[in-house]
Design an enzyme around this catalytic site. Sequence first.
Site, PDB file in Angstrom:
ATOM      1  N   GLY A   1      -7.360  53.069 -20.076  1.00  0.00           N
ATOM      2  CA  GLY A   1      -6.258  54.025 -20.134  1.00  0.00           C
ATOM      3  C   GLY A   1      -6.487  55.030 -21.247  1.00  0.00           C
ATOM      4  O   GLY A   1      -6.942  54.662 -22.324  1.00  0.00           O
TER       5      GLY A   1
ATOM      6  N   ARG B   1     -11.792  53.367 -14.324  1.00  0.00           N
ATOM      7  CA  ARG B   1     -11.989  51.921 -14.175  1.00  0.00           C
ATOM      8  C   ARG B   1     -13.332  51.749 -13.444  1.00  0.00           C
ATOM      9  O   ARG B   1     -13.678  52.542 -12.577  1.00  0.00           O
ATOM     10  CB  ARG B   1     -10.869  51.271 -13.355  1.00  0.00           C
TER      11      ARG B   1
ATOM     12  N   ASP C   1      -8.679  46.745 -24.697  1.00  0.00           N
ATOM     13  CA  ASP C   1      -9.332  45.428 -24.628  1.00  0.00           C
ATOM     14  C   ASP C   1     -10.388  45.330 -23.529  1.00  0.00           C
ATOM     15  O   ASP C   1     -11.437  44.714 -23.741  1.00  0.00           O
ATOM     16  CB  ASP C   1      -8.316  44.278 -24.545  1.00  0.00           C
TER      17      ASP C   1
ATOM     18  N   THR D   1      -5.660  52.937 -27.639  1.00  0.00           N
ATOM     19  CA  THR D   1      -4.697  52.483 -26.631  1.00  0.00           C
ATOM     20  C   THR D   1      -3.301  52.648 -27.204  1.00  0.00           C
ATOM     21  O   THR D   1      -3.071  52.351 -28.375  1.00  0.00           O
ATOM     22  CB  THR D   1      -4.911  51.006 -26.231  1.00  0.00           C
ATOM     23  N   ILE D   2      -2.384  53.109 -26.396  1.00  0.00           N
ATOM     24  CA  ILE D   2      -1.022  53.297 -26.912  1.00  0.00           C
ATOM     25  C   ILE D   2      -0.312  51.960 -27.128  1.00  0.00           C
ATOM     26  O   ILE D   2       0.742  51.924 -27.746  1.00  0.00           O
ATOM     27  CB  ILE D   2      -0.170  54.194 -25.986  1.00  0.00           C
ATOM     28  N   ASP D   3      -0.896  50.865 -26.620  1.00  0.00           N
ATOM     29  CA  ASP D   3      -0.197  49.581 -26.659  1.00  0.00           C
ATOM     30  C   ASP D   3      -0.233  48.871 -28.007  1.00  0.00           C
ATOM     31  O   ASP D   3       0.552  47.942 -28.241  1.00  0.00           O
ATOM     32  CB  ASP D   3      -0.764  48.641 -25.587  1.00  0.00           C
TER      33      ASP D   3
ATOM     34  N   ASP E   1      -2.171  46.704 -29.158  1.00  0.00           N
ATOM     35  CA  ASP E   1      -2.244  45.261 -28.930  1.00  0.00           C
ATOM     36  C   ASP E   1      -3.618  44.673 -29.208  1.00  0.00           C
ATOM     37  O   ASP E   1      -4.065  43.752 -28.518  1.00  0.00           O
ATOM     38  CB  ASP E   1      -1.827  44.935 -27.490  1.00  0.00           C
TER      39      ASP E   1
ATOM     40  N   MET F   1       6.469  51.746 -21.816  1.00  0.00           N
ATOM     41  CA  MET F   1       5.210  51.066 -21.509  1.00  0.00           C
ATOM     42  C   MET F   1       5.010  49.817 -22.369  1.00  0.00           C
ATOM     43  O   MET F   1       5.573  49.701 -23.455  1.00  0.00           O
ATOM     44  CB  MET F   1       4.047  52.032 -21.651  1.00  0.00           C
TER      45      MET F   1
ATOM     46  N   ARG G   1       2.825  46.210 -20.921  1.00  0.00           N
ATOM     47  CA  ARG G   1       2.839  45.096 -19.973  1.00  0.00           C
ATOM     48  C   ARG G   1       2.823  43.761 -20.701  1.00  0.00           C
ATOM     49  O   ARG G   1       3.550  42.855 -20.355  1.00  0.00           O
ATOM     50  CB  ARG G   1       1.647  45.203 -19.024  1.00  0.00           C
TER      51      ARG G   1
ATOM     52  N   LYS H   1      31.372  52.146 -28.978  1.00  0.00           N
ATOM     53  CA  LYS H   1      30.267  53.085 -29.185  1.00  0.00           C
ATOM     54  C   LYS H   1      30.285  54.179 -28.118  1.00  0.00           C
ATOM     55  O   LYS H   1      30.711  53.950 -26.986  1.00  0.00           O
ATOM     56  CB  LYS H   1      28.943  52.337 -29.109  1.00  0.00           C
TER      57      LYS H   1
ATOM     58  N   HIS I   1       4.383  57.752 -17.220  1.00  0.00           N
ATOM     59  CA  HIS I   1       3.113  58.219 -17.764  1.00  0.00           C
ATOM     60  C   HIS I   1       3.195  59.339 -18.782  1.00  0.00           C
ATOM     61  O   HIS I   1       2.192  59.646 -19.430  1.00  0.00           O
ATOM     62  CB  HIS I   1       2.174  58.616 -16.620  1.00  0.00           C
TER      63      HIS I   1
END
Lengths: 327, 327, 327, 327
Positions: free
Chosen positions: D14, D75, D106, D129-131, D133, D173, D175, D217, D256
Amino acid sequence: MIEIKNIGVFTSGGDAPGMNAAIRAVVRTALFNEKKITAIYQGYQGMIEGNFCEMQSRSVSSIIQKGGTILKSARCLEFKTKEGRQTAFENLQKEGIDALVAIGGDGTFTGANLFSLEYGIPVVCIPGTIDNDLNGSDYTLGYDTANNTVIEAIDKIKDTAASHSRLFFVEVMGRDSGCIALNAGVASGAEAILLPEKDTAISELIDMLETAADKNKSSTIVIVAEGDKNGGAYNVEKHVKQKFDYYDTKVSILGHLQRGGSPSSFDRVLATKMGYHAVQELLKGSTRVTIGIRGNKIVTTPLEEALNKSEFKLDEDLVKIAQVMNI
Amino acid sequence: MIEIKNIGVFTSGGDAPGMNAAIRAVVRTALFNEKKITAIYQGYQGMIEGNFCEMQSRSVSSIIQKGGTILKSARCLEFKTKEGRQTAFENLQKEGIDALVAIGGDGTFTGANLFSLEYGIPVVCIPGTIDNDLNGSDYTLGYDTANNTVIEAIDKIKDTAASHSRLFFVEVMGRDSGCIALNAGVASGAEAILLPEKDTAISELIDMLETAADKNKSSTIVIVAEGDKNGGAYNVEKHVKQKFDYYDTKVSILGHLQRGGSPSSFDRVLATKMGYHAVQELLKGSTRVTIGIRGNKIVTTPLEEALNKSEFKLDEDLVKIAQVMNI
Amino acid sequence: MIEIKNIGVFTSGGDAPGMNAAIRAVVRTALFNEKKITAIYQGYQGMIEGNFCEMQSRSVSSIIQKGGTILKSARCLEFKTKEGRQTAFENLQKEGIDALVAIGGDGTFTGANLFSLEYGIPVVCIPGTIDNDLNGSDYTLGYDTANNTVIEAIDKIKDTAASHSRLFFVEVMGRDSGCIALNAGVASGAEAILLPEKDTAISELIDMLETAADKNKSSTIVIVAEGDKNGGAYNVEKHVKQKFDYYDTKVSILGHLQRGGSPSSFDRVLATKMGYHAVQELLKGSTRVTIGIRGNKIVTTPLEEALNKSEFKLDEDLVKIAQVMNI
Amino acid sequence: MIEIKNIGVFTSGGDAPGMNAAIRAVVRTALFNEKKITAIYQGYQGMIEGNFCEMQSRSVSSIIQKGGTILKSARCLEFKTKEGRQTAFENLQKEGIDALVAIGGDGTFTGANLFSLEYGIPVVCIPGTIDNDLNGSDYTLGYDTANNTVIEAIDKIKDTAASHSRLFFVEVMGRDSGCIALNAGVASGAEAILLPEKDTAISELIDMLETAADKNKSSTIVIVAEGDKNGGAYNVEKHVKQKFDYYDTKVSILGHLQRGGSPSSFDRVLATKMGYHAVQELLKGSTRVTIGIRGNKIVTTPLEEALNKSEFKLDEDLVKIAQVMNI
């Protein structure tokens, strides 16, 4: 009317957001009409130097969202001479360019008009300038984007002004035209706006600031157009401080960031419409006109008329409204 | 250790984006721990004037995304006197405030440290300044937001610089600290960066510009920190123009818009963490420390150490990298 | 004509950026004219519940740059009944409100028109809706801001689409109106645009995508208006994938972020002009009209005419231009 | 240690904002060290297809501010086979590429590690990666930009949520990783955050929403990570609506747009540092490591360790703080 085969397109004068979107539209509309389309780099300078490049559809891919101009711009003294224009025309002839789309402000229009009169080459102009100071169009390309850039900057300045109860003098672009200053002043809720078209005495400004101070406002913003008669934001601050020390004051000169940035949706669509119609007008036989927008309608105006400064008027209704908003 | 019942919170010195997020976190963490929380308006000035207001959870609703400081800030000469601080302490006592969270830069820390030493009131500080010039934290509040503001402005300036092949001198904030200048220089791909911590001779700068000119770059950007030894962007431009007229040059002073704006995600989260831990530290008995972040860990540092300028160092690795990037 | 003493102002229906700027202008213009001005919260619901608050100039400080509406909005079934409107009118009378400024879209206009016919209370409307689907104005409040929000989102999507050579179906707001879709499609250089006003067969769309694929474009974007006949972006993707597997496809539904955000300069100024003139029109004796803008001129249009859907037309010139740009 | 002469650089998996800035730094650092530098397009796919291009310093001009990746990504199932990797290695040998810099997440790391083990080619990785992780770095490239994109979207959604007193479920985003959700939840002041790493029962969520409702609120925001166990925002909404009808609810799937956009200052500087050090590490003889940042220090970690999911931990301190902020 001789059939046009090869259209030259160039940008000239100060750059403005939306110029690239206009170039893209000119290129693709010319190709759609099965005409050759030639980029002329660096405006009139590029004509004199023969800086040409034939464009394809893909040459203008992914430029619609870009600030500045991929064709570059330059001031060109040589084009003001008879010899310079003669060289330019000979180069166009050699390249086979038989019509022009010129994107720029009043200097660009003046040059285009003279050149077309002298050499008979058809020219259609697109008003591209953040100053919005041309007749013949409600909006010039880049003006909307510049307005957004200016208010985003002022919104930020207001954060810090409010934290310290400060008075800010914010100078925005506009040597002869108060359009950006007036618009930004209204859009940012400024307490006073100094315009080139209006003489605002410092004493009058101080009266406004005293009124604002009485209302215990958290911050006070004075918008000063570059061309204001008092001589710019630093001078205004100096004069105000001599007579009015209620506030801690600061000056901010927004400067050239006002010219850049990705064009707004408004400017991208306007540029696309104008670029399309500029080519269509050339192909219909129009010359020495500028494309403009009036309401939602695309119109054309003779260049002489577009350049007539006496017809260009500040939005007096908005000047009045700006005052009412400061009740 | 005496139990804390009522925490006072204030902002002082130059405002920075993220201060409101920190105030919110301090207020809610105090309430979560069933402590009273009192806003002190306008920093030390407000202590002396007794400008207090008890806060509820809803008092800080919808402020996390706002620039500036809802508690206002002010410079306060009176707090530098023994009498001023005495009045301040008496006011805090009257209000029942028995601990403080101070949000600001080095001036704020200095005052907080002295005040706590003199009167024994526990104080925990949060580093809030766009200059990133305090020991004890990798990042100060507002620095990340200011960096984003600066590069967005420079990205815009590059659009117009590239359209005219111009050389821009862009002045950014940082009287003693080159953090913003260095960071913005790297992030915007500037051709040269002038820092307060480094003496860069004009001749050296001209060498760099000549190298850039040889590479036929479309635009050239020189970042000048406010505190650069050559005297700011206008002076640098003047000196360069005397010896090097390759380019059309322009100056842009970004000014106070660098202080404002909605805080970045980074600053909002950092502020929330710091505000939370400032209260937790007070409740654990800490005093005269600043909260900081090292990597992803919240740490505390004694105020004396945080204020030790000799320990504060520019990121020399990044200075080297900036040069390599201009190959 | 009876003298107006107390003007009620409210927002109703879907919120739109610029509503706060319009409220501010209505409040300050009323006060400038020495009229009382009363906020009605939550639109027609607030009239029925008597949710009123007298406004001062400071009540609308620092709201010009805020998205949403400080007066809140709500759908109100009760106002569609005779009894509901009767209660509303009685509440207005009790409060002394003798004229109304209504800010909203077609539902708001319909209610306002009926209410004024039934009870004789003068009403002037301001078109506030991102859909730009009302007659009587070139632009409705919020439309310009929504367009900018949409193209900023699509510019981001194009970054990732181009990195993976993907085909994206981006769904934008517009149940009956293709204004946002058409505008965003042109402004973002989309390869195809599906509008509620046009039937585009999937086979026709596939033809366009095949043309785009032949040109070896780095990414392909299809804009789908919410109200497109094929049933929204997910359905379009499903149908396309059955017959055309050239691309890896993704869907993005922009959703409610299109309604929010700080209003653009254009919307702030337009809102200020409209709010000012709405009050001026009421004071001149106008009723059951909407304020609008035609070019740079503020105009009024009877509500019946503004609501006449058959007169509302998509910009066919722009539809044609969108196709030419995809050469 | 054999001298490295030609470094190949590629992006894979990604895309993430900052990848271009990293590519630029890798290219220029290699050239500074007088090494050849070769772009490999479309990641592992490009290796197998021999899609190479030698880079010069100007090849990476004006890309630092661009989202996506100019080297494209894809990919590649074929690289998972022994034959695919053999072809890739033969192509690298033909091209003379004797070392690699791999930018990605990863999957990229796993492939790079295996390839280097099998063929002995030195590889240094950059976490893009934006994750966020991956072990071995406090921050991955793109994470900071994605966080800013997300909170800007949520700030807009809050405008409209507050105008209608609505409950929004916003899906972001992530997962397997709740980093963006947690960060965005804290930064936007969300009332609840659902993370893949935590099981939050719907009944528990409803308790939180009831607490929020009691506080009256103006709007309520629930952040839902893509990988939340309840099955995403639409499912959460459905379950909540069955038991709790206090609010009008809406769902927004950000999608996205979170991957795109001009990188933040933080990501541009981080990318530049990482790109520089990746090349320096290769030249020092390192292999099968990833570059990372710990505090302000650049560090390296063996790829096996970086990929060890059991070591990657959510910021539990921030989870706790998020709850305290909702008092």
